[in-house]
Design an enzyme around this catalytic site. Structure first.
Site, short mmCIF file in Angstrom:
data_model
loop_
_atom_site.label_atom_id
_atom_site.label_comp_id
_atom_site.label_asym_id
_atom_site.label_seq_id
_atom_site.Cartn_x
_atom_site.Cartn_y
_atom_site.Cartn_z
N CYS A 282 0.84 -1.25 0.05
CA CYS A 282 -0.01 -0.18 0.13
C CYS A 282 0.84 1.27 -0.13
O CYS A 282 1.41 1.61 -1.02
CB CYS A 282 -1.02 0.04 1.24
N HIS B 286 -3.31 -5.46 1.30
CA HIS B 286 -2.72 -5.67 2.68
C HIS B 286 -2.79 -6.91 3.06
O HIS B 286 -3.74 -7.44 3.78
CB HIS B 286 -3.69 -4.68 3.70
N GLU C 62 -1.19 -8.28 5.48
CA GLU C 62 -0.92 -8.32 6.85
C GLU C 62 -2.43 -8.34 7.56
O GLU C 62 -2.47 -8.57 8.69
CB GLU C 62 -0.19 -7.19 7.23
#
Lengths: 203, 299
Positions: free
Chosen positions: A86, A181, A183
């Site tokens: 990002c 993302h 994560e």
């Protein structure tokens, strides 16, 4: 050999990347440690670097003010793997669209790509989808939050995924950039892929 | 590559909480026009709060405080590339709908404005995420159950006195610590007392933190104030009147951003705090009458 992975810890999804990397390390049975980087002087001791999601203007200004920016360029020159997600993707680019130019934010210029900030719109347009990446057999649950995208890339850049006409995952040399993302979800394949790259180079 | 359109999802809890999560470690600044928004962005703010007046001026003006003029909000939305937040009145779901239509990235259902209902907005039915103020664990968890993706301390907005923000943050953290070691029966009693579900209390007890991002707000005026709130466990900081009521807003804005990054490094904080001009004058909270307190608004 024990690998050391540094996560740029200025702002954003730092804790999530640290946890994802630690889980990926455990999952692959490797020895390694994950450290947070807020000041200069740590990047050089790391084998690989992750630049997390957050606001690229904030992270860019602070890595410049804290003196981390030239160290990251040095790490890239030393062929150390770098993963940017990002905001990290924006910072890795060597060129930005008018939104990036307008903010006068510093870019690392480590990938030959032109990046568009907020390529899919504002927060109300943020989305989740199942994304096909060339490196995985099954789709990846990808979370796009006010996500940037690559709108131009040189021939040296390998496209790993596209969405809505834009490149949303790419690799050049040892640098990987993602619009989304990894994560924020439990699928660790991206972090494993990154660790594999680190291991290949460290050996 | 084929992506079926039904695979695309907007406004999910993951996207709302994910947005809030990306704000961690950052500073959100109140701005009232495009020029201020630019100063905030260039200083390294992660987001701006678009207002027609900063809380100190809202407090001074008195009367009914409402959502900002959409002209002001749109001007700021068009100026910066970072997220733009805006405030609606507590319970005023139509103001919230208008803010969402304007493209605001996060809505602050705020006690700084005059509440219209004892019921807060049902935040789950919106596509954009919400942040809400809290003075205690009960308020924080009730807002989270209503769908808030971020909680912030209420503090006492527009005063430049960080005392109440400190009190609220310590109280919330203390209440979370007190959940440790409690069995399910005891947690059930807590849930009943706080008027939230047992699941939310269990999750908070297990995580030993709020289940969503927790910012500090309400009276933060200097880099040291911001660092103090970070040391007390805040995930990030809202600075309201503190930036543009100071004598040199550009310097103050950068300094607060730097202070949040180096909050546990006194030497760096000393350097950051040098030569910033005068911070906002402020009002000592203890001189305010009960009816002048904004923090008592909301339930």
């Amino acid at each position: 050999m024990k690998t050391k992975i540094g996560v740029i810890a200025i702002q954003g999804d730092v804790a999530e990347h640290v946890i994802a990397l630690e889980k990926a390390l455990v999952g692959s049975g490797e020895k390694g440690e994950v450290v947070k980087i807020k000041q200069r002087g740590i990047v050089g001791a790391c084998d690989a670097i992750v630049i997390p999601g957050g606001e690229s203007t904030t992270i860019g200004r602070l890595i410049e003010r804290e003196g981390i920016l030239p160290e990251l360029k040095g790490a890239a020159n030393a062929e150390k793997p770098i993963l940017g997600t990002c905001a990290g993707l924006v910072l890795l680019a060597n060129e930005g669209d008018e939104e990036v130019v307008k903010t006068k934010q510093p870019l690392l210029g480590l990938m030959d790509v032109k990046v568009k900030r907020n390529a899919f719109g504002r927060q109300r347009e943020s989305f989740e989808t199942l994304l096909k990446l060339t490196i995985f057999e099954t789709p990846f649950h990808a979370v796009f939050i006010r996500a940037p995208a690559i709108i131009q890339a040189s021939d040296d850049v390998t496209v790993l995924a596209t969405f809505d006409g834009h490149i949303v995952a790419a690799k050049q040399r040892n640098t990987i950039a993602l619009s989304f993302h990894p994560e924020l979800t439990e699928d660790r394949r991206i972090h494993h892929y990154f660790l594999d790259l680190v291991n290949k180079l460290c050996r | 590559m084929v992506i079926e359109i039904e695979d695309l999802r907007h406004g999910t809890e993951l996207l709302k909480n994910g947005f809030a999560s990306l704000q961690k470690g950052g500073v959100i600044m109140d701005v009232t026009n495009a020029d201020q928004a630019k100063i905030a962005e260039e200083a390294g703010a992660i987001a701006v709060m678009a207002l027609h007046a900063v809380p100190a001026d809202i407090r001074k003006a008195g009367g009914v405080a409402r959502m900002a003029d959409p002209v002001v909000i749109s001007e700021i939305v068009d100026t910066v590339t970072i997220p733009v937040m805006a405030k609606c009145r507590i319970g005023h779901f139509v103001e919230a709908e208008i803010l969402e239509a304007l493209g605001v990235d996060m809505i602050d259902e705020s006690e700084v404005l005059t509440p219209v209902d004892t019921h807060h907005v049902d935040k789950r039915r919106f596509t954009v995420p919400f942040v809400c103020g809290a003075r205690s664990l009960g308020e924080a968890l009730r807002r989270i159950e209503e769908g808030a993706a971020m909680v912030r301390t209420k503090g006492e907005a527009g005063t430049g006195d960080v005392k109440e923000a400190v009190r609220h943050m310590k109280l919330i953290m203390g209440e979370i610590r007190s959940l440790k070691g409690k069995d399910d029966e005891e947690l059930k009693d807590v849930a009943k007392e706080l008027q939230v579900s047992i699941e939310t209390v269990q999750e908070t007890a297990k995580l030993q933190r709020l289940p969503v991002v927790n910012f500090a707000a309400g009276g933060v005026a200097t880099p040291a104030d911001a660092a103090l709130m970070m040391q007390l466990g805040a995930d990030g900081v809202f600075v309201g009147s503190g930036i543009f009521k100071s004598s040199v807003p550009e310097k103050m804005a950068s300094a607060v951003v730097d202070a949040v990054n180096s909050y546990d490094d006194p030497k760096r904080l000393a350097a950051i705090s040098k030569g910033l001009g005068s911070p906002m004058k402020g009002i000592e909270v203890s001189t305010l009458a009960e009816e002048e307190m904004l923090q008592v608004r909301g339930w």
